[in-house]
Design a protein around this motif. Sequence first.
Motif, PDB file in Angstrom:
ATOM      1  N   ALA A  27       0.851  -1.199   0.000  1.00 55.53           N
ATOM      2  CA  ALA A  27       0.000   0.000   0.000  1.00 55.53           C
ATOM      3  C   ALA A  27       0.884   1.245   0.000  1.00 55.53           C
ATOM      4  CB  ALA A  27      -0.893  -0.009   1.238  1.00 55.53           C
ATOM      5  N   GLN A  28       0.265   2.394  -0.356  1.00 51.42           N
ATOM      6  CA  GLN A  28       1.024   3.653  -0.342  1.00 51.42           C
ATOM      7  C   GLN A  28       1.002   4.291   1.056  1.00 51.42           C
ATOM      8  OE1 GLN A  28      -1.008   3.169  -3.361  1.00 51.42           O
ATOM      9  NE2 GLN A  28       0.994   2.389  -4.020  1.00 51.42           N
ATOM     10  N   ALA A  29      -0.023   3.914   1.844  1.00 58.82           N
ATOM     11  CA  ALA A  29      -0.113   4.493   3.186  1.00 58.82           C
ATOM     12  C   ALA A  29      -0.844   3.520   4.109  1.00 58.82           C
ATOM     13  CB  ALA A  29      -0.855   5.829   3.151  1.00 58.82           C
ATOM     14  N   ALA A  30      -0.546   3.641   5.399  1.00 58.26           N
ATOM     15  CA  ALA A  30      -1.277   2.851   6.405  1.00 58.26           C
ATOM     16  C   ALA A  30      -1.574   3.763   7.591  1.00 58.26           C
ATOM     17  CB  ALA A  30      -0.444   1.657   6.862  1.00 58.26           C
ATOM     18  N   VAL A  31      -2.743   3.577   8.176  1.00 61.49           N
ATOM     19  CA  VAL A  31      -3.084   4.349   9.381  1.00 61.49           C
ATOM     20  C   VAL A  31      -3.583   3.388  10.451  1.00 61.49           C
ATOM     21  CG1 VAL A  31      -3.669   6.543   8.281  1.00 61.49           C
ATOM     22  CG2 VAL A  31      -5.428   4.776   8.465  1.00 61.49           C
ATOM     23  N   LEU A  32      -3.477   3.864  11.690  1.00 61.50           N
ATOM     24  CA  LEU A  32      -4.101   3.143  12.805  1.00 61.50           C
ATOM     25  C   LEU A  32      -5.400   3.864  13.105  1.00 61.50           C
ATOM     26  CD1 LEU A  32      -1.583   2.423  15.698  1.00 61.50           C
ATOM     27  CD2 LEU A  32      -2.956   0.778  14.430  1.00 61.50           C
ATOM     28  N   VAL A  33      -6.444   3.134  13.407  1.00 63.72           N
ATOM     29  CA  VAL A  33      -7.725   3.765  13.739  1.00 63.72           C
ATOM     30  C   VAL A  33      -8.268   3.158  15.023  1.00 63.72           C
ATOM     31  CG1 VAL A  33      -8.322   4.311  11.343  1.00 63.72           C
ATOM     32  CG2 VAL A  33      -9.048   2.127  12.298  1.00 63.72           C
ATOM     33  N   LYS A  34      -9.138   3.920  15.677  1.00 57.26           N
ATOM     34  CA  LYS A  34      -9.754   3.387  16.895  1.00 57.26           C
ATOM     35  C   LYS A  34     -11.191   3.891  16.982  1.00 57.26           C
ATOM     36  CE  LYS A  34      -9.230   3.052  21.889  1.00 57.26           C
ATOM     37  NZ  LYS A  34      -9.567   1.655  22.071  1.00 57.26           N
ATOM     38  N   GLN A  35     -12.064   3.016  17.472  1.00 59.08           N
ATOM     39  CA  GLN A  35     -13.462   3.424  17.655  1.00 59.08           C
ATOM     40  C   GLN A  35     -13.540   4.403  18.811  1.00 59.08           C
ATOM     41  OE1 GLN A  35     -16.601   0.716  17.581  1.00 59.08           O
ATOM     42  NE2 GLN A  35     -15.578  -0.743  16.236  1.00 59.08           N
ATOM     43  N   VAL A  36     -14.208   5.543  18.585  1.00 58.83           N
ATOM     44  CA  VAL A  36     -14.371   6.533  19.665  1.00 58.83           C
ATOM     45  C   VAL A  36     -15.842   6.945  19.722  1.00 58.83           C
ATOM     46  CG1 VAL A  36     -12.014   7.468  19.528  1.00 58.83           C
ATOM     47  CG2 VAL A  36     -13.805   8.445  18.090  1.00 58.83           C
ATOM     48  N   ASP A  37     -16.232   7.497  20.859  1.00 60.11           N
ATOM     49  CA  ASP A  37     -17.630   7.904  21.029  1.00 60.11           C
ATOM     50  C   ASP A  37     -17.970   9.129  20.188  1.00 60.11           C
ATOM     51  OD1 ASP A  37     -18.000   5.861  22.746  1.00 60.11           O
ATOM     52  OD2 ASP A  37     -17.558   7.044  24.550  1.00 60.11           O
ATOM     53  N   ASP A  38     -17.043  10.113  20.184  1.00 62.08           N
ATOM     54  CA  ASP A  38     -17.310  11.333  19.426  1.00 62.08           C
ATOM     55  C   ASP A  38     -16.181  11.588  18.429  1.00 62.08           C
ATOM     56  OD1 ASP A  38     -18.015  13.704  18.393  1.00 62.08           O
ATOM     57  OD2 ASP A  38     -17.841  14.859  20.257  1.00 62.08           O
ATOM     58  N   PRO A  39     -16.358  11.086  17.187  1.00 53.91           N
ATOM     59  CA  PRO A  39     -15.252  11.197  16.227  1.00 53.91           C
ATOM     60  C   PRO A  39     -15.075  12.598  15.636  1.00 53.91           C
ATOM     61  CG  PRO A  39     -17.028   9.775  15.388  1.00 53.91           C
ATOM     62  CD  PRO A  39     -17.527  10.395  16.652  1.00 53.91           C
ATOM     63  N   ARG A  40     -15.953  13.545  15.949  1.00 54.50           N
ATOM     64  CA  ARG A  40     -15.928  14.848  15.266  1.00 54.50           C
ATOM     65  C   ARG A  40     -14.644  15.642  15.484  1.00 54.50           C
ATOM     66  NH1 ARG A  40     -21.472  17.117  17.429  1.00 54.50           N
ATOM     67  NH2 ARG A  40     -20.510  16.148  19.265  1.00 54.50           N
ATOM     68  N   GLN A  41     -13.898  15.317  16.571  1.00 55.04           N
ATOM     69  CA  GLN A  41     -12.662  16.064  16.817  1.00 55.04           C
ATOM     70  C   GLN A  41     -11.419  15.397  16.208  1.00 55.04           C
ATOM     71  OE1 GLN A  41     -11.551  15.812  20.998  1.00 55.04           O
ATOM     72  NE2 GLN A  41     -13.249  14.400  21.336  1.00 55.04           N
ATOM     73  N   TYR A  42     -11.651  14.376  15.380  1.00 52.16           N
ATOM     74  CA  TYR A  42     -10.526  13.623  14.802  1.00 52.16           C
ATOM     75  C   TYR A  42     -10.655  13.550  13.281  1.00 52.16           C
ATOM     76  CZ  TYR A  42     -10.134  11.942  19.601  1.00 52.16           C
ATOM     77  OH  TYR A  42     -10.001  11.868  20.961  1.00 52.16           O
ATOM     78  N   GLY A  43      -9.607  12.964  12.650  1.00 51.56           N
ATOM     79  CA  GLY A  43      -9.757  12.528  11.282  1.00 51.56           C
ATOM     80  C   GLY A  43     -10.586  11.253  11.320  1.00 51.56           C
ATOM     81  N   VAL A  44     -11.534  11.108  10.380  1.00 55.75           N
ATOM     82  CA  VAL A  44     -12.445   9.952  10.434  1.00 55.75           C
ATOM     83  C   VAL A  44     -12.296   9.122   9.150  1.00 55.75           C
ATOM     84  CG1 VAL A  44     -14.881   9.261  10.524  1.00 55.75           C
ATOM     85  CG2 VAL A  44     -14.034  11.122  11.983  1.00 55.75           C
ATOM     86  N   VAL A  45     -12.273   7.810   9.340  1.00 53.31           N
ATOM     87  CA  VAL A  45     -12.003   6.872   8.249  1.00 53.31           C
ATOM     88  C   VAL A  45     -13.235   6.031   7.941  1.00 53.31           C
ATOM     89  CG1 VAL A  45     -10.741   4.721   7.803  1.00 53.31           C
ATOM     90  CG2 VAL A  45      -9.535   6.701   8.689  1.00 53.31           C
TER      91      VAL A  45
END
Length: 357
Positions: A129-147
């Motif tokens: 792949a050209q990129a990889a990210v780590l993600v986590k489930q959160v209650d309020d995603p509005r303050q983050y980058g969302v995937v």
Amino acid sequence: MAIRKAVILCAGEGTRLRPLSFCRPKHLMQVAGRPLLGWILEALSEAGIEQIGVITPPDPDALREFVEDGKRWGMTATYLVQPEPLGLAHALDTAREFVGDEPLLMYLGDNALEWSLAQFIKRFEESQAQAAVLVKQVDDPRQYGVVEMTGGQVMRMVEKPPEPRSNLAIVGVYAFQPVIFDVIERIAPSARGEYEITDAIQRLLEDGGRVIAHELEGFWEDAGSPADLLRINGFYLRQLSLELRGVVDAASVVEGPIGLDVGTQVTNSRLSGPSLIGKDSVIANCTIGPDVTIGSNCHIINAQLRNCIVEDDTHIENLPAGLIESVIGRQVRMTGEECCSRPRRIVVGDMCCIEVT
Ligand code: G1P
């Protein structure tokens, strides 16, 4: 090609950690006995990183003083100044020459997480792949980058969406092929005036690139506020194997894991773990813990501390009702009165003198 280089972003201003961040970068705040960045460097070194590019604000002195040449962690350090805080993509672009034509790991220097970086790197290297990210489930995603993702493949990525289409937030660890630098050249500043790494990755997707994501199940926190620092402190305290190397008198009680460094004396006190006390400190007539870190050369007399960080060379006296969820900087002098009847929640910057009435 294997990842050997990591770019660590340490130029953020830490406005929500004032007044603590007036005295030093938030990346150097003490958590469980060492600066947050120390924990990060250890994890990067364990994951096989050999060279780190530390992105600093225009005054890099405090960061340089701590990281030095990186040898303490078996790595070599290069310092790269980001002249203005214009976003994560802008910060990464500062490292273009350092990275050269190699894949890289990018790590936000205020993030603490429970994840094997080696595994993240290995999966990226095997994925093409050209990129990889780590993600986590959160209650309020509005303050983050969302995937938005399907079967480990990222479909879409949006920075701080008002109406998120998933609850998967981007954690501050990324892996990239060097093509990311070509994409960064083509993005415009976001509504908050920053060159967002999320926009760069989204552009990569639109160009037909492949981006993978791994979901993190364990602990994750970015050190934005004092409450975040305290959660990170509690997390790392539970990772340490704590040893009693100081002296505890017969009138004191020790419950749970306690770290006590050499030269520290505890008299007539109750210590609850996990808690950690540095070198040459004096603890007398106190109730300490759980989730407390006290630095070296501190005097804590007749006080109660629960879920607190107290940094080096600080004296706290006569706070029998105590401090909870507090972060106290270095060389602070804090005195209360016998009659203080309710616990205080307080954040104190370095070298302050405070009388609690
Ligand atoms: C940054 C990123 C965001 C990510 C977050 C993780 O946000 O832009 O995508 O989810 O870090 O810590 P910021 O800290 O700039 O608000």
